[in-house]
Design an enzyme around this catalytic site. Sequence first.
Site, PDB file in Angstrom:
ATOM      1  N   ALA A  10     -20.875  74.232 -38.569  1.00 14.45           N
ATOM      2  CA  ALA A  10     -20.517  75.425 -38.377  1.00 14.45           C
ATOM      3  C   ALA A  10     -21.137  76.331 -39.112  1.00 14.45           C
ATOM      4  CB  ALA A  10     -19.007  75.846 -38.337  1.00 14.45           C
ATOM      5  N   THR A  14     -22.468  80.829 -38.599  1.00 20.22           N
ATOM      6  CA  THR A  14     -21.978  81.908 -39.081  1.00 20.22           C
ATOM      7  C   THR A  14     -22.673  83.389 -39.153  1.00 20.22           C
ATOM      8  OG1 THR A  14     -22.420  81.445 -41.220  1.00 20.22           O
ATOM      9  CG2 THR A  14     -20.188  80.784 -40.658  1.00 20.22           C
ATOM     10  N   GLN A  89     -22.719  69.393 -34.484  1.00 23.08           N
ATOM     11  CA  GLN A  89     -21.286  69.454 -34.313  1.00 23.08           C
ATOM     12  C   GLN A  89     -20.876  70.744 -33.563  1.00 23.08           C
ATOM     13  OE1 GLN A  89     -21.071  68.589 -38.783  1.00 23.08           O
ATOM     14  NE2 GLN A  89     -18.992  67.496 -38.204  1.00 23.08           N
ATOM     15  N   VAL A  91     -20.705  73.668 -30.739  1.00 18.55           N
ATOM     16  CA  VAL A  91     -20.457  73.759 -29.674  1.00 18.55           C
ATOM     17  C   VAL A  91     -20.921  75.321 -28.632  1.00 18.55           C
ATOM     18  CG1 VAL A  91     -18.369  72.252 -29.551  1.00 18.55           C
ATOM     19  CG2 VAL A  91     -18.318  74.771 -29.745  1.00 18.55           C
ATOM     20  N   ASP A  92     -21.988  75.778 -29.339  1.00 16.38           N
ATOM     21  CA  ASP A  92     -22.313  77.093 -29.024  1.00 16.38           C
ATOM     22  C   ASP A  92     -23.729  77.328 -28.219  1.00 16.38           C
ATOM     23  OD1 ASP A  92     -24.429  77.061 -31.184  1.00 16.38           O
ATOM     24  OD2 ASP A  92     -22.749  77.801 -32.781  1.00 16.38           O
ATOM     25  N   HIS A 109     -20.116  67.164 -30.318  1.00 15.15           N
ATOM     26  CA  HIS A 109     -18.503  67.885 -29.971  1.00 15.15           C
ATOM     27  C   HIS A 109     -18.773  68.537 -28.536  1.00 15.15           C
ATOM     28  CE1 HIS A 109     -17.517  67.430 -34.510  1.00 15.15           C
ATOM     29  NE2 HIS A 109     -17.837  66.384 -33.870  1.00 15.15           N
ATOM     30  N   CYS A 145      -7.560  71.054  -7.598  1.00 17.63           N
ATOM     31  CA  CYS A 145      -6.519  70.119  -7.932  1.00 17.63           C
ATOM     32  C   CYS A 145      -5.374  70.757  -8.429  1.00 17.63           C
ATOM     33  CB  CYS A 145      -7.068  68.820  -8.089  1.00 17.63           C
ATOM     34  SG  CYS A 145      -7.032  68.901 -10.181  1.00 17.63           S
ATOM     35  N   ILE A 226     -27.904  79.851 -45.932  1.00 20.40           N
ATOM     36  CA  ILE A 226     -28.506  78.978 -44.882  1.00 20.40           C
ATOM     37  C   ILE A 226     -29.615  79.796 -44.362  1.00 20.40           C
ATOM     38  CG2 ILE A 226     -28.228  77.636 -42.763  1.00 20.40           C
ATOM     39  CD1 ILE A 226     -25.687  76.882 -43.611  1.00 20.40           C
TER      40      ILE A 226
END
Length: 240
Positions: A10, A14, A89, A91-92, A109, A145, A226
Amino acid sequence: MTLVAFLTGAGVSTDSGIPDYRGPDGVWTKDPDAEKLVTYEYYMGDPEIRRRAWQVRRRQRTLTAEPNAAHRAIAELSAAGMAVRVITQNVDGLHQLAGLPARKVLELHGSALKFVCTQCGERGPMEAALARVDAGEDDPACLICGGILKSTTVMFGEHLDPVVLGEAVSITKACEVFFAVGSSLQVQPAAGLAGVAAQHGARLIVVNGEPTPYDELADEVVREPIGTALPRLLEELVAA
């Protein structure tokens, strides 16, 4: 050719406006109860949890976020001819949006960009489900459904895709350099990949703002932001 693998968490996103989870200002640090929104048992069993989860999805910047310097640096490393694989990890979808070919990205993920019906398996773009929420449906059901919809992310209580995990392990064992970037390295089995890399002789570089359980195994630990540290490290890698 040197194979460079990245495990990204994550913290990589950021700078794109997507908050992390376990950092000092993380979503779950500030509100431990929020973890229920991504726990399969709670989500499936409690309509109120689902309603809250859909409102969180509406507010999140995941669907509108743009790649940042870290995403672009990895994509540029690949474009320069280096053999690169990303095990994320996140999901973006920001690694792909930055220009890294989808075949080079393993989403451990899953993805927040799509929805899936937990009953019949029907899938579609998350924008379509959120449009229904915007129109007044607080817990939209499957139009095929009537089943419960969720994002195609792997919630707590669900198993990772064994094929994706197997590919991640194979890449980790084969790489010469392994970057663990922006991950607390607390969630297994993803976190364990750092140990696998070290055991198989890869140079392990941990780039994270907080200490991780794998720092002692690392050849290098970087605590710098980072967005500035990773581009510099990759420039040094190319130069070497």
